[in-house]
Design a protein around this motif. Structure first.
Motif, PDB file in Angstrom:
ATOM      1  N   ARG A  22      -8.584  -3.594  -1.503  1.00 13.03           N
ATOM      2  CA  ARG A  22      -9.294  -3.718  -0.225  1.00 13.03           C
ATOM      3  C   ARG A  22      -8.949  -5.029   0.469  1.00 13.03           C
ATOM      4  O   ARG A  22      -8.724  -5.069   1.679  1.00 13.03           O
ATOM      5  N   LYS A  23      -8.876  -6.127  -0.300  1.00 12.94           N
ATOM      6  CA  LYS A  23      -8.514  -7.423   0.286  1.00 12.94           C
ATOM      7  C   LYS A  23      -7.094  -7.397   0.815  1.00 12.94           C
ATOM      8  O   LYS A  23      -6.795  -7.942   1.883  1.00 12.94           O
ATOM      9  N   ALA A  24      -6.193  -6.778   0.070  1.00 12.61           N
ATOM     10  CA  ALA A  24      -4.793  -6.716   0.491  1.00 12.61           C
ATOM     11  C   ALA A  24      -4.649  -5.908   1.775  1.00 12.61           C
ATOM     12  O   ALA A  24      -3.891  -6.288   2.673  1.00 12.61           O
ATOM     13  N   LYS A  25      -5.367  -4.820   1.889  1.00  9.09           N
ATOM     14  CA  LYS A  25      -5.309  -4.023   3.111  1.00  9.09           C
ATOM     15  C   LYS A  25      -5.897  -4.784   4.293  1.00  9.09           C
ATOM     16  O   LYS A  25      -5.397  -4.693   5.409  1.00  9.09           O
ATOM     17  N   LYS A  26      -6.954  -5.555   4.078  1.00 14.77           N
ATOM     18  CA  LYS A  26      -7.548  -6.348   5.153  1.00 14.77           C
ATOM     19  C   LYS A  26      -6.602  -7.442   5.614  1.00 14.77           C
ATOM     20  O   LYS A  26      -6.607  -7.827   6.780  1.00 14.77           O
ATOM     21  N   ARG A  27      -5.795  -7.987   4.684  1.00 16.70           N
ATOM     22  CA  ARG A  27      -4.804  -8.999   5.049  1.00 16.70           C
ATOM     23  C   ARG A  27      -3.646  -8.389   5.813  1.00 16.70           C
ATOM     24  O   ARG A  27      -2.862  -9.095   6.420  1.00 16.70           O
ATOM     25  N   GLY A  28      -3.489  -7.077   5.733  1.00 15.44           N
ATOM     26  CA  GLY A  28      -2.411  -6.418   6.446  1.00 15.44           C
ATOM     27  C   GLY A  28      -1.204  -6.129   5.579  1.00 15.44           C
ATOM     28  O   GLY A  28      -0.163  -5.745   6.102  1.00 15.44           O
ATOM     29  N   THR A  30       1.240  -4.057   3.684  1.00 11.51           N
ATOM     30  CA  THR A  30       1.527  -2.631   3.763  1.00 11.51           C
ATOM     31  C   THR A  30       2.115  -2.101   2.466  1.00 11.51           C
ATOM     32  O   THR A  30       1.946  -0.934   2.151  1.00 11.51           O
ATOM     33  N   CYS A  31       2.782  -2.937   1.730  1.00  7.89           N
ATOM     34  CA  CYS A  31       3.421  -2.514   0.487  1.00  7.89           C
ATOM     35  C   CYS A  31       2.763  -3.254  -0.670  1.00  7.89           C
ATOM     36  O   CYS A  31       3.330  -4.209  -1.222  1.00  7.89           O
ATOM     37  N   ILE A  32       1.590  -2.832  -1.037  1.00  7.94           N
ATOM     38  CA  ILE A  32       0.856  -3.513  -2.094  1.00  7.94           C
ATOM     39  C   ILE A  32       1.555  -3.271  -3.420  1.00  7.94           C
ATOM     40  O   ILE A  32       1.835  -2.140  -3.781  1.00  7.94           O
ATOM     41  N   GLY A  33       1.852  -4.333  -4.111  1.00  7.42           N
ATOM     42  CA  GLY A  33       2.521  -4.227  -5.392  1.00  7.42           C
ATOM     43  C   GLY A  33       4.018  -4.439  -5.305  1.00  7.42           C
ATOM     44  O   GLY A  33       4.684  -4.612  -6.319  1.00  7.42           O
ATOM     45  N   PRO A  35       7.140  -6.640  -4.727  1.00  6.54           N
ATOM     46  CA  PRO A  35       7.374  -8.081  -4.701  1.00  6.54           C
ATOM     47  C   PRO A  35       8.076  -8.558  -3.428  1.00  6.54           C
ATOM     48  O   PRO A  35       8.059  -9.726  -3.113  1.00  6.54           O
ATOM     49  N   HIS A  36       8.658  -7.641  -2.677  1.00  7.58           N
ATOM     50  CA  HIS A  36       9.366  -7.991  -1.446  1.00  7.58           C
ATOM     51  C   HIS A  36       8.626  -7.488  -0.219  1.00  7.58           C
ATOM     52  O   HIS A  36       9.228  -7.195   0.803  1.00  7.58           O
ATOM     53  N   ALA A  37       7.309  -7.346  -0.295  1.00  4.27           N
ATOM     54  CA  ALA A  37       6.530  -6.734   0.775  1.00  4.27           C
ATOM     55  C   ALA A  37       6.647  -7.493   2.091  1.00  4.27           C
ATOM     56  O   ALA A  37       6.617  -6.885   3.144  1.00  4.27           O
ATOM     57  N   LYS A  38       6.771  -8.794   2.045  1.00  2.69           N
ATOM     58  CA  LYS A  38       6.844  -9.579   3.280  1.00  2.69           C
ATOM     59  C   LYS A  38       8.186  -9.403   3.982  1.00  2.69           C
ATOM     60  O   LYS A  38       8.307  -9.613   5.174  1.00  2.69           O
ATOM     61  N   GLN A  39       9.225  -8.997   3.261  1.00  2.00           N
ATOM     62  CA  GLN A  39      10.560  -8.908   3.825  1.00  2.00           C
ATOM     63  C   GLN A  39      10.924  -7.521   4.335  1.00  2.00           C
ATOM     64  O   GLN A  39      11.817  -7.386   5.152  1.00  2.00           O
ATOM     65  N   CYS A  40      10.236  -6.482   3.858  1.00  2.00           N
ATOM     66  CA  CYS A  40      10.672  -5.136   4.210  1.00  2.00           C
ATOM     67  C   CYS A  40      10.013  -4.604   5.472  1.00  2.00           C
ATOM     68  O   CYS A  40      10.413  -3.581   5.975  1.00  2.00           O
ATOM     69  N   GLY A  41       8.993  -5.237   5.958  1.00  2.00           N
ATOM     70  CA  GLY A  41       8.374  -4.837   7.205  1.00  2.00           C
ATOM     71  C   GLY A  41       7.554  -3.560   7.119  1.00  2.00           C
ATOM     72  O   GLY A  41       7.401  -2.866   8.091  1.00  2.00           O
ATOM     73  N   GLY A  42       7.082  -3.207   5.942  1.00  2.00           N
ATOM     74  CA  GLY A  42       6.195  -2.062   5.811  1.00  2.00           C
ATOM     75  C   GLY A  42       6.879  -0.740   5.606  1.00  2.00           C
ATOM     76  O   GLY A  42       6.288   0.301   5.767  1.00  2.00           O
ATOM     77  N   LYS A  43       8.152  -0.746   5.270  1.00  2.00           N
ATOM     78  CA  LYS A  43       8.865   0.498   5.048  1.00  2.00           C
ATOM     79  C   LYS A  43       9.269   0.622   3.584  1.00  2.00           C
ATOM     80  O   LYS A  43      10.382   1.003   3.271  1.00  2.00           O
ATOM     81  N   CYS A  44       8.352   0.302   2.694  1.00  2.00           N
ATOM     82  CA  CYS A  44       8.654   0.371   1.267  1.00  2.00           C
ATOM     83  C   CYS A  44       8.766   1.812   0.813  1.00  2.00           C
ATOM     84  O   CYS A  44       7.934   2.632   1.140  1.00  2.00           O
TER      85      CYS A  44
END
Length: 56
Positions: A22-28, A30-33, A35-44
């Protein structure tokens, strides 16, 4: 009595996981879990952040 302790431990783990998600979704995130979630732009799709497809 042991069953109640085991149930309490499992319940605490599940509640912790749900709170984390829930905290991760509130932070925005998109790819919870991922390790490269910040770099892929939500297309994991399981291979986020890699150059080659490792699925075959």
């Amino acid at each position: 009595m042991e069953n109640y302790i085991i149930i309490a431990i499992v319940l605490a783990i599940v509640v912790g996981i749900v709170c984390y998600l829930r905290k991760a979704k509130k932070r925005g995130d998109t790819c919870i879990g991922c390790p490269h979630a910040k770099q892929c732009g939500g297309k994991c799709s399981g291979n986020c952040g890699t150059d080659t497809d490792t699925n075959g």
